[in-house]
Design a protein around this motif. Structure first.
Motif, PDB file in Angstrom:
ATOM      1  N   GLY A 356       1.160  -1.277  -0.048  1.00  0.00           N
ATOM      2  CA  GLY A 356      -0.049   0.069  -0.062  1.00  0.00           C
ATOM      3  C   GLY A 356       0.804   2.052   0.028  1.00  0.00           C
ATOM      4  N   VAL A 357      -0.272   2.052  -0.529  1.00  0.00           N
ATOM      5  CA  VAL A 357       0.324   3.715  -0.102  1.00  0.00           C
ATOM      6  C   VAL A 357      -0.347   4.598   0.197  1.00  0.00           C
ATOM      7  CG1 VAL A 357       1.069   5.986  -1.681  1.00  0.00           C
ATOM      8  CG2 VAL A 357       2.003   3.433  -2.692  1.00  0.00           C
ATOM      9  N   VAL A 358       0.340   5.137   0.738  1.00  0.00           N
ATOM     10  CA  VAL A 358      -0.310   6.846   1.992  1.00  0.00           C
ATOM     11  C   VAL A 358      -0.226   7.891   0.851  1.00  0.00           C
ATOM     12  CG1 VAL A 358      -0.990   8.267   3.997  1.00  0.00           C
ATOM     13  CG2 VAL A 358      -0.292   5.288   3.464  1.00  0.00           C
ATOM     14  N   LEU A 359      -1.180   8.698   0.737  1.00  0.00           N
ATOM     15  CA  LEU A 359      -1.435   9.973  -0.348  1.00  0.00           C
ATOM     16  C   LEU A 359      -1.996  10.790   1.090  1.00  0.00           C
ATOM     17  CD1 LEU A 359      -0.173  10.348  -2.918  1.00  0.00           C
ATOM     18  CD2 LEU A 359      -2.275  10.525  -3.608  1.00  0.00           C
ATOM     19  N   ASP A 360      -1.227  12.255   0.909  1.00  0.00           N
ATOM     20  CA  ASP A 360      -1.794  13.255   1.619  1.00  0.00           C
ATOM     21  C   ASP A 360      -2.611  13.881   1.084  1.00  0.00           C
ATOM     22  OD1 ASP A 360      -1.683  12.099   4.442  1.00  0.00           O
ATOM     23  OD2 ASP A 360       0.296  12.117   4.216  1.00  0.00           O
ATOM     24  N   VAL A 361      -3.906  15.112   1.252  1.00  0.00           N
ATOM     25  CA  VAL A 361      -4.391  16.054   0.546  1.00  0.00           C
ATOM     26  C   VAL A 361      -5.070  16.618   1.804  1.00  0.00           C
ATOM     27  CG1 VAL A 361      -4.048  14.907  -1.963  1.00  0.00           C
ATOM     28  CG2 VAL A 361      -6.086  14.980  -0.807  1.00  0.00           C
ATOM     29  N   PRO A 362      -5.014  18.325   0.681  1.00  0.00           N
ATOM     30  CA  PRO A 362      -5.601  19.172   1.599  1.00  0.00           C
ATOM     31  C   PRO A 362      -6.748  19.114   0.525  1.00  0.00           C
ATOM     32  CG  PRO A 362      -4.470  20.157  -0.315  1.00  0.00           C
ATOM     33  CD  PRO A 362      -3.714  18.700  -0.198  1.00  0.00           C
ATOM     34  N   ALA A 363      -7.956  19.056   2.623  1.00  0.00           N
ATOM     35  CA  ALA A 363      -9.581  19.360   1.459  1.00  0.00           C
ATOM     36  C   ALA A 363      -9.604  20.745   0.875  1.00  0.00           C
ATOM     37  CB  ALA A 363     -10.128  19.238   3.163  1.00  0.00           C
ATOM     38  N   VAL A 364      -9.936  20.574  -0.351  1.00  0.00           N
ATOM     39  CA  VAL A 364     -10.666  21.720  -0.562  1.00  0.00           C
ATOM     40  C   VAL A 364     -12.176  21.951  -0.708  1.00  0.00           C
ATOM     41  CG1 VAL A 364     -10.283  23.388  -3.245  1.00  0.00           C
ATOM     42  CG2 VAL A 364      -8.083  21.163  -2.498  1.00  0.00           C
ATOM     43  N   PRO A 365     -12.527  22.993   0.040  1.00  0.00           N
ATOM     44  CA  PRO A 365     -14.030  23.769  -0.161  1.00  0.00           C
ATOM     45  C   PRO A 365     -14.932  23.671  -1.438  1.00  0.00           C
ATOM     46  CG  PRO A 365     -13.099  24.726   0.848  1.00  0.00           C
ATOM     47  CD  PRO A 365     -11.473  24.245   0.424  1.00  0.00           C
ATOM     48  N   GLY A 366     -15.581  22.507  -1.765  1.00  0.00           N
ATOM     49  CA  GLY A 366     -16.130  22.620  -3.505  1.00  0.00           C
ATOM     50  C   GLY A 366     -16.099  21.152  -3.577  1.00  0.00           C
ATOM     51  N   ILE A 399       1.487  26.023  -0.908  1.00  0.00           N
ATOM     52  CA  ILE A 399       1.550  24.784  -1.715  1.00  0.00           C
ATOM     53  C   ILE A 399       3.497  25.274  -2.372  1.00  0.00           C
ATOM     54  CG2 ILE A 399       1.744  25.077  -4.291  1.00  0.00           C
ATOM     55  CD1 ILE A 399      -1.094  24.945  -3.571  1.00  0.00           C
ATOM     56  N   SER A 400       3.814  26.551  -2.255  1.00  0.00           N
ATOM     57  CA  SER A 400       5.503  26.936  -2.525  1.00  0.00           C
ATOM     58  C   SER A 400       6.178  26.511  -1.512  1.00  0.00           C
ATOM     59  CB  SER A 400       5.223  28.643  -3.170  1.00  0.00           C
ATOM     60  OG  SER A 400       4.782  29.022  -1.968  1.00  0.00           O
ATOM     61  N   ALA A 401       5.729  26.309  -0.118  1.00  0.00           N
ATOM     62  CA  ALA A 401       6.733  25.976   1.199  1.00  0.00           C
ATOM     63  C   ALA A 401       6.758  24.687   1.026  1.00  0.00           C
ATOM     64  CB  ALA A 401       6.094  26.873   2.488  1.00  0.00           C
ATOM     65  N   GLN A 402       6.592  23.988  -0.267  1.00  0.00           N
ATOM     66  CA  GLN A 402       6.382  22.473  -0.149  1.00  0.00           C
ATOM     67  C   GLN A 402       5.054  21.922   1.406  1.00  0.00           C
ATOM     68  OE1 GLN A 402      10.100  21.031   0.251  1.00  0.00           O
ATOM     69  NE2 GLN A 402      10.244  21.887  -2.071  1.00  0.00           N
ATOM     70  N   LYS A 403       4.694  22.565   0.971  1.00  0.00           N
ATOM     71  CA  LYS A 403       3.387  22.010   2.663  1.00  0.00           C
ATOM     72  C   LYS A 403       2.842  20.486   2.294  1.00  0.00           C
ATOM     73  CE  LYS A 403      -0.081  23.002   5.729  1.00  0.00           C
ATOM     74  NZ  LYS A 403      -1.299  23.826   6.429  1.00  0.00           N
ATOM     75  N   PHE A 404       2.142  20.573   1.317  1.00  0.00           N
ATOM     76  CA  PHE A 404       2.015  19.673   0.795  1.00  0.00           C
ATOM     77  C   PHE A 404       2.436  19.028  -0.345  1.00  0.00           C
ATOM     78  CE2 PHE A 404      -1.082  23.341   0.452  1.00  0.00           C
ATOM     79  CZ  PHE A 404      -1.123  22.843   1.929  1.00  0.00           C
ATOM     80  N   THR A 405       2.288  17.547  -1.137  1.00  0.00           N
ATOM     81  CA  THR A 405       3.536  16.510  -1.853  1.00  0.00           C
ATOM     82  C   THR A 405       2.046  16.409  -3.602  1.00  0.00           C
ATOM     83  OG1 THR A 405       2.205  15.024  -0.193  1.00  0.00           O
ATOM     84  CG2 THR A 405       4.108  15.375   0.280  1.00  0.00           C
ATOM     85  N   ALA A 406       1.093  16.750  -2.214  1.00  0.00           N
ATOM     86  CA  ALA A 406      -0.028  16.203  -3.787  1.00  0.00           C
ATOM     87  C   ALA A 406      -1.457  17.294  -3.887  1.00  0.00           C
ATOM     88  CB  ALA A 406      -0.461  15.075  -3.744  1.00  0.00           C
ATOM     89  N   ILE A 407      -2.017  17.960  -4.412  1.00  0.00           N
ATOM     90  CA  ILE A 407      -3.670  18.438  -4.275  1.00  0.00           C
ATOM     91  C   ILE A 407      -4.235  17.447  -4.977  1.00  0.00           C
ATOM     92  CG2 ILE A 407      -2.096  20.188  -3.155  1.00  0.00           C
ATOM     93  CD1 ILE A 407      -2.579  21.705  -6.173  1.00  0.00           C
ATOM     94  N   ASN A 431       4.815  23.421  -9.010  1.00  0.00           N
ATOM     95  CA  ASN A 431       5.982  22.152  -9.448  1.00  0.00           C
ATOM     96  C   ASN A 431       6.357  23.174  -8.021  1.00  0.00           C
ATOM     97  OD1 ASN A 431       8.199  21.035  -9.878  1.00  0.00           O
ATOM     98  ND2 ASN A 431       8.783  21.712 -11.837  1.00  0.00           N
ATOM     99  N   PRO A 432       6.033  23.095  -6.335  1.00  0.00           N
ATOM    100  CA  PRO A 432       7.089  23.778  -5.365  1.00  0.00           C
ATOM    101  C   PRO A 432       8.174  22.625  -5.594  1.00  0.00           C
ATOM    102  CG  PRO A 432       4.435  22.694  -4.842  1.00  0.00           C
ATOM    103  CD  PRO A 432       5.108  22.692  -6.136  1.00  0.00           C
ATOM    104  N   PHE A 433       8.463  22.032  -5.839  1.00  0.00           N
ATOM    105  CA  PHE A 433       9.511  20.331  -4.922  1.00  0.00           C
ATOM    106  C   PHE A 433      10.545  20.931  -6.302  1.00  0.00           C
ATOM    107  CE2 PHE A 433       5.985  18.658  -2.934  1.00  0.00           C
ATOM    108  CZ  PHE A 433       7.157  18.942  -1.273  1.00  0.00           C
ATOM    109  N   LYS A 434      10.572  21.998  -7.534  1.00  0.00           N
ATOM    110  CA  LYS A 434      10.445  22.343  -8.754  1.00  0.00           C
ATOM    111  C   LYS A 434      11.612  21.117  -9.399  1.00  0.00           C
ATOM    112  CE  LYS A 434      12.031  26.920  -6.739  1.00  0.00           C
ATOM    113  NZ  LYS A 434      10.629  26.480  -7.180  1.00  0.00           N
ATOM    114  N   ASN A 435      10.779  20.557  -9.355  1.00  0.00           N
ATOM    115  CA  ASN A 435      11.216  19.153 -10.369  1.00  0.00           C
ATOM    116  C   ASN A 435      11.823  18.773 -11.893  1.00  0.00           C
ATOM    117  OD1 ASN A 435       8.438  17.487  -8.914  1.00  0.00           O
ATOM    118  ND2 ASN A 435      10.291  16.954  -8.078  1.00  0.00           N
ATOM    119  N   THR A 436      12.557  18.549 -12.283  1.00  0.00           N
ATOM    120  CA  THR A 436      12.732  18.438 -14.026  1.00  0.00           C
ATOM    121  C   THR A 436      14.209  17.677 -13.981  1.00  0.00           C
ATOM    122  OG1 THR A 436      13.971  20.266 -15.071  1.00  0.00           O
ATOM    123  CG2 THR A 436      14.492  20.073 -13.436  1.00  0.00           C
ATOM    124  N   THR A 437      14.199  17.725 -15.510  1.00  0.00           N
ATOM    125  CA  THR A 437      15.206  16.463 -15.417  1.00  0.00           C
ATOM    126  C   THR A 437      16.437  17.154 -16.944  1.00  0.00           C
ATOM    127  OG1 THR A 437      13.975  14.827 -17.451  1.00  0.00           O
ATOM    128  CG2 THR A 437      13.879  14.370 -15.057  1.00  0.00           C
TER     129      THR A 437
END
Lengths: 507, 313
Positions: A356-366, A399-407, A431-437
């Motif tokens: 299993g994998v655990v994924l955390d997302v914040p709740a978004v109203p609506g 988001i920009s402070a990398q508080k969330f890993t997914a949204i 792209n707050p984790f500034k991922n690139t290749t």
């Protein structure tokens, strides 16, 4: 007690009558616009300021178009055509844009539109710290060549610049009024309409009347345009079906009521919704650093059923984050991730996450319904979705402070370079984790220098992020714009509401 | 009397001051994203820094609070961070709309609830039962639901009223009345039913008191007994309920104004709160607290005037 039954009943009747005394009968408070060519639009937001440098996108752009012309006009299908600029041309390296201007235009305060005025506007836009200030980031300076020609010198190529000159950055205000207090509450432009200050009430309505001696009569299809501010969806629906407004934006639910009242629907795709799997290097959630896990997430969703159930069919299932109207969209990526839970489980097993994998997302109203469906479908392949605390007004900073890993979010689908800098490049907020290749960066650089081919080159960027499962898009949402039979409306591609040029009185 | 009023106003000012510190601190905690909210997704760190300096967000909380307080004491509540509109202007254009609705609703509630409550207490029987059932329905159906029902029937189907506000400068008084009728009805239903209930109980209680029997035995007319003596003694209970109603209404009016698109305090409060527009939120909170303080003071004065027994305390 001596109070008889009549008196008691009278007490109740009197009170009922009192309640009704205010109901002075009389005519409906509807539009009452019998044969006059006036247009009343239900706007979902009030503007912050009428200073053109504070203009924004979508909902926030439309009212400015009444008062201000832009350098370039964007047609409903997205094609760019002349407005205050008659011609524009890049040099060979796409670092200098030469723009020829009209010479027969004046502002509503009498000032003349010329190269100096255009430069004053662009310079003001660059320093006014407005919400779309980034549109001119690539422009280092503006030079006046002659009375009707300017040059925009670029630090680096920006394939979106011409598009921006049809948006907030291209709006031209009177140089005499720029930077004054007055322009914040009363626009001073060269546009087809002028504000009727006496009838305008902040947060209630903005009223515009047709401008005499305007240079392009074809854009003046109404005598009067009113933007009625209706933030609440129920209020917008009621105003539309009772005839107080001619057109407004609704949603699948309120749209049903409008359809019942014989209103016409103009629909266009503007946003996509889905998961942004932002921690692609696994900095905080190692599982997300594994491409197979991200792909497994994408195989978990029965997108078609979600569209039918959650959006009442008002959307299109998709696996790609780039919009259909942008050149980056391709048919082959549309259903790249089919609904295949078995494949999802197999990929998790290959990735070593069988348990299993655990994924955390914040709740978004609506988005309660969407999150519930996503949670359930992910659990079917062994992924636990934890929906955390609701987002607050520090969301973007978080988001920009990398508080969330997914949204889970809804994002605008713009031009390819705009979208790239919104969600893919290392500068992108999403792209707050500034991922690139190196491979991806090369594709992004190609788009930047691509000029007219930017859209086509962005297909490569799109393909890369889809294959690498940077996101888990579910669908594009239909923007549901309704109008009555007094007018015709053409939708505007990639825009929340149509441009004002797209409305006409019904024949 | 004057001392009493001054004392109350003094304690009111202390409350205002305490609330301002509390709200300011709460807003300070959530002001991290203001510049980003104003400038949008694509703003660069440099832009954000410039905007924060422009708004004074780079200052320590005490400096910011004292600059707000100094301004507020001179009648300057600052400028909205989002719309650049002076807060006092924003309040000045909106308070009339909201207060017109609230005052109209309160006056109607006072009259209607009193009449219904007295009728129920005096008549008992079927009248009383109808009032009881009405109270349960009125209490359980939220005002905004009533508002939506009223709009659907009276505005959309019958076309008697505008579905959303048509109030704007220079419109006739008719437009005001037509625009405010449905919202006021939606706003007062709850108040009428619960107010009538309270007045009914208070009147019943008074009717059972010895002095009523004494008055009647002296041959004083039933109407005089009821309206001059009983109602006067029952008034404090009614007034307390009405004051609570009014304070509660300041919350209920927010939703009603949204539904009817009225340019009152509601939409302003909602927008400012959701954006953390600190100057506007502070202005809205100060106004609301001031209203509550004044309402409580008026209720106490009315109570004292109506009921000598309260005066001593």
């Amino acid at each position: 007690m001596k109070l008889g039954p009549k008196a008691a009943a009278a007490a109740i009747l009197v009170s009922a009558a009192l309640t009704l005394t205010a109901c002075g009968g009389g005519a409906a408070g509807g539009t009452g616009t019998a044969k006059t060519a006036s247009l009343t639009l239900g706007a979902v937001q009030e503007l912050r300021s009428w200073d053109p440098a504070q203009a924004h996108v979508g909902h926030y752009l439309q009212p400015y178009q009444a008062a201000y012309d832009s350098l370039i006009l964007r047609e409903p299908d997205g094609k760019l055509s002349a407005m205050l600029a008659t011609e524009w041309k890049y040099n060979d390296t796409n670092t200098k844009l030469t723009v020829d201007l009209r010479t027969d235009v004046t502002f509503s305060d009498g000032a003349k539109f010329d190269a100096e005025a255009a430069k004053a506007n662009l310079d003001h836009f660059k320093t006014a710290n407005g919400p779309q200030m980034a549109q001119l980031t690539a422009v280092s300076d503006v030079t006046v060549v002659d009375a009707d020609t300017i040059e925009l010198n670029l630090k680096s190529p920006d394939p979106s610049l011409e598009f921006y000159l049809s948006q907030a950055a291209g709006l031209m205000g009177s140089p005499k009024a720029l930077g004054t207090e007055g322009i914040k509450t009363e626009p001073v432009g060269s546009g087809p309409y002028v504000m009727d200050k006496a009838a305008t009430v902040k947060d209630s309505q903005s009223v515009f009347t047709v401008r005499k001696d305007y240079w392009n009569k074809d854009l003046q299809k109404f005598e009067k345009i009113t933007f009625k501010i209706l933030i609440d969806g129920t209020a917008r629906t009621n105003a539309l079906v009772s005839g107080q407004v001619d057109a407004t934006l609704l949603d699948p639910k309120t749209g049903k009521q409008a359809e019942g009242a014989k209103m016409k629907l103009v629909s266009t795709e503007v946003d996509w919704q889905g998961l942004l799997l932002m921690d692609r290097d696994g900095t905080k959630n190692p599982a997300l650093g594994n491409v197979k896990v991200r792909q497994a997430i994408n195989y978990a969703f029965d997108r078609k059923t979600i569209v039918d159930q959650v959006l009442m069919g008002q959307g299109a299932p998709t696996s790609q984050p780039f919009g259909k109207a942008s050149g980056a969209w391709t048919e082959e990526l549309e259903n790249y991730y089919s609904y295949d839970p078995a494949k999802g489980k197999a990929l998790l097993k290959e990735a070593g996450y069988e348990t299993g994998v655990v994924l955390d997302v914040p709740a978004v109203p609506g988005f309660e319904t969407q999150l519930a469906v996503v949670k359930q479908q992910l659990s079917d392949i062994g992924i636990t979705l934890n929906v955390g605390a609701a987002i607050t007004n520090t969301y973007t900073t978080d988001i920009s402070a990398q508080k969330f890993t997914a949204i889970f979010f809804s994002l605008f689908q713009g031009e390819p370079w705009v979208a790239t800098n919104q969600i893919v490049s290392t500068k992108a907020l999403y792209n707050p984790f500034k991922n690139t290749t190196p491979e991806l960066q090369a594709k992004i650089d190609a788009v930047e220098k691509g000029g007219k081919d930017a859209g086509k080159l962005a297909q490569e960027v799109n393909k890369y992020v889809v294959e690498q499962a940077w996101f888990a898009p579910l669908y594009r949402v239909n923007q549901m714009y309704y109008h009555n039979s007094k007018i015709t409306v053409e939708p505007q591609v990639q825009q929340a509401v149509p441009s004002i040029y797209n409305y006409s009185p019904a024949k | 009397m004057i001392t009493f009023i001054l004392k109350r106003l003094g304690s009111g000012l202390v409350v205002l001051f305490a609330v301002s510190i509390l709200v300011f601190s709460l807003l300070y905690v959530s002001s991290g994203s203001i510049a980003r909210n104003i400038l949008g997704d694509q703003a660069t760190p440099d832009q954000l820094a410039v905007k924060e300096a422009e708004l004074g967000l780079d200052q320590p909380i005490l400096t910011r609070y004292f600059s707000w307080l100094t301004g507020a004491l001179q009648g300057d509540l600052g400028t909205s961070w989002f719309t650049s509109e002076p807060v006092s202007n924003a309040l000045a254009t909106r308070i009339p709309v909201t207060m017109t609705m609230v005052i109209a609703a309160m006056l109607l509630i006072s009259i209607i609830a009193t009449l219904i409550g007295v009728a129920a207490a005096v008549k008992r029987g079927w009248v009383d039962r109808v009032v009881q059932i009405g109270a349960i329905i009125g209490d359980s159906v939220p005002g905004f639901v009533i508002g939506i029902i009223l709009v659907t029937i009276l505005a959309i189907q019958m076309g008697l009223f505008p579905a959303t506000s048509t109030i704007s400068p220079g419109v006739s008084a008719d437009a005001w009345v037509l625009s405010l009728t449905l919202p006021v009805i939606a706003l007062l239903i709850n108040g009428v039913t619960s107010g009538a209930q309270q007045i009914r109980s208070a009147v019943i209680k008074q009717l059972e008191r010895d002095y009523v029997r004494t008055l009647r035995s002296r041959g004083i007319g039933e109407r005089e007994v009821l309206f001059k003596h009983v109602l006067r003694s029952a008034a404090p209970a009614g007034l307390t309920v009405l004051s609570l109603q009014l304070i509660g209404m300041l919350g209920g009016v927010v939703i009603i104004e949204q539904i009817f698109a009225l340019p009152g305090m509601g939409p302003l409060a909602v927008a400012a709160t959701s954006q953390s527009d600190q100057p506007v939120v502070m202005g809205v909170v100060m106004y609301t607290v001031a209203v509550v303080i004044v309402v409580n003071l008026i209720v106490d004065l009315l109570n004292g005037w109506l009921n000598p027994k309260v005066r001593a305390s």
